[in-house]
Design an enzyme around this catalytic site. Structure first.
Site, PDB file in Angstrom:
ATOM      1  N   LEU A 165      52.862  33.190  39.614  1.00  0.00           N
ATOM      2  CA  LEU A 165      52.293  34.235  40.260  1.00  0.00           C
ATOM      3  C   LEU A 165      51.142  33.613  41.182  1.00  0.00           C
ATOM      4  O   LEU A 165      50.052  33.240  40.768  1.00  0.00           O
ATOM      5  CB  LEU A 165      51.739  35.224  39.394  1.00  0.00           C
ATOM      6  CG  LEU A 165      51.082  36.503  40.084  1.00  0.00           C
ATOM      7  CD1 LEU A 165      52.083  37.276  40.908  1.00  0.00           C
ATOM      8  CD2 LEU A 165      50.386  37.420  39.086  1.00  0.00           C
ATOM      9  N   HIS A 177      40.720  31.894  34.600  1.00  0.00           N
ATOM     10  CA  HIS A 177      40.048  31.258  35.773  1.00  0.00           C
ATOM     11  C   HIS A 177      39.721  32.559  36.216  1.00  0.00           C
ATOM     12  O   HIS A 177      40.234  33.766  36.414  1.00  0.00           O
ATOM     13  CB  HIS A 177      41.201  30.625  36.540  1.00  0.00           C
ATOM     14  CG  HIS A 177      40.749  30.174  37.893  1.00  0.00           C
ATOM     15  ND1 HIS A 177      40.283  30.921  38.862  1.00  0.00           N
ATOM     16  CD2 HIS A 177      40.407  28.706  38.214  1.00  0.00           C
ATOM     17  CE1 HIS A 177      39.968  30.051  39.966  1.00  0.00           C
ATOM     18  NE2 HIS A 177      39.971  28.591  39.213  1.00  0.00           N
TER      19      HIS A 177
END
Length: 344
Positions: free
Chosen positions: A125, A229
């Site tokens: 993604l 992240h």
């Protein structure tokens, strides 16, 4: 109009551009044209029914229908780990105790695991930063659920998603630096590239086979176990709203969390339904954003529209029908976004 469609061979240059913007750590989208071409070919052969389940994988792109610009990519692996082992660490506990000495220590421990073997996986993604607006991220991520709902028999009962872990702009991963590098003797970026280009034999050859006490890792590495992240935090939130949960499995490279959910409990799959479509002028009003998908396996399309999610007859413009490759009287799949997900 933004639309989700199956990947095509001509998309390879656009995917190379996307790969150059990931900032590293997205293993399944390497900036390597040969690898991306092989990935596209595998997706095409999956749609054509030419591959065994162990090799099947679908790839979709987000495209601006007016300009042809490819703004994002998403994918589904049908069944992971049936050819090459699919590794995680399971974050568990080992207890060391002595009644005689009155000592009791419960120690967080990493156990090498193949527990998700055979699961379907949401992966790859990535949305171009310039296009992170107007609900494009929701459309890109959730479109896969519309495909899985329409073609449920193609997928397994459990769905997993590996979230990118904490890595800085220079490719430094605290988890890798403290653990992986000691066994693999290479930088994170090198290991990430090898894995992304299909050279995975080194994982089985060099992986530590015994449980690892997390207290032996640096404090910085311990702190990022199960963390994402910063750019991945929105994607994690989207999946958690759909019912995905972190069950103490992490990535072996960067320590990022693996989320999982039973496929039939995914909100968008469970609540999506088929309605008849008609051509006309959609009613005006303060309607929520909804995903609308056709039921065409080989020419699958998904768009985002504002409409009444409870309608039994969906009115779409001629342009919307054209992008969806639908005609009046066809049935389309409809589900609203989560109530708190705004597209403005």
């Amino acid at each position: 109009m933004m639309v989700i469609r199956p990947v095509e061979r001509s998309d390879v240059s656009a995917l190379m551009q996307l790969a150059s913007k990931t900032g590293g750590g997205l293993t399944s989208l390497p900036a390597n044209e040969a690898t991306l071409s092989v990935r596209i070919e595998r997706a095409i052969k999956t749609w054509q029914g030419e591959l065994p389940k162990s090799e099947q994988g679908y790839v979709f792109v987000l495209e601006d229908s007016e300009t042809g610009t490819v703004a994002g990519i998403c994918a589904i692996e049908v069944a992971v780990g049936l050819n090459d082992p699919w590794y995680n660490y399971r974050v568990g506990t080992l207890v060391h105790a002595s009644k005689e000495l009155n000592v009791y220590n419960a120690l967080p421990t990493l156990f090498l695991s193949n527990d998700h073997t055979g699961s379907s996986e949401l992966c790859t993604l990535f949305l171009d930063p310039k296009w992170r607006k107007e609900g494009n991220g929701y459309l890109l991520s959730k479109s896969r659920f519309m495909f899985m709902a329409a073609f449920r028999d193609k997928f397994n009962d459990k769905v997993v998603a590996e979230m990118r872990g904490v890595i800085d702009e220079h490719g430094y991963s605290p988890f890798w630096q403290s653990l992986g590098k000691r066994f693999f003797s290479m930088d994170f970026s090198r290991a990430d590239f090898l894995c992304g280009t299909g050279q995975k034999a080194f994982i089985a050859e060099l992986m530590p086979k015994h449980p690892i006490y997390t207290y032996f890792l640096s404090q910085e590495a311990q702190d990022v176990i199960g963390q994402v992240h910063p750019q991945t935090a929105p994607a994690r939130a989207v999946l958690e709203k759909e019912g995905f949960r972190y069950r103490n499995y992490i990535d072996i490279f960067d320590g990022g969390p693996t989320l999982e959910c039973d496929i039939d409990r995914v909100r968008a799959i469970r609540k999506s339904r088929l309605v008849e479509v008609a051509e006309g002028q959609p009613a005006q009003g303060d309607f929520p954003a909804c995903l609308v998908a056709n039921e065409n396996y080989h020419h699958f399309r998904v768009v985002l529209v504002r409409t009444d999610p409870a309608t039994e007859r969906l009115i779409l413009t001629a342009a919307q029908l054209d992008v969806l490759k639908c005609h009046a009287g066809d049935r389309v799949r409809l589900v609203r976004l989560c109530a708190e997900e705004k597209t403005a």
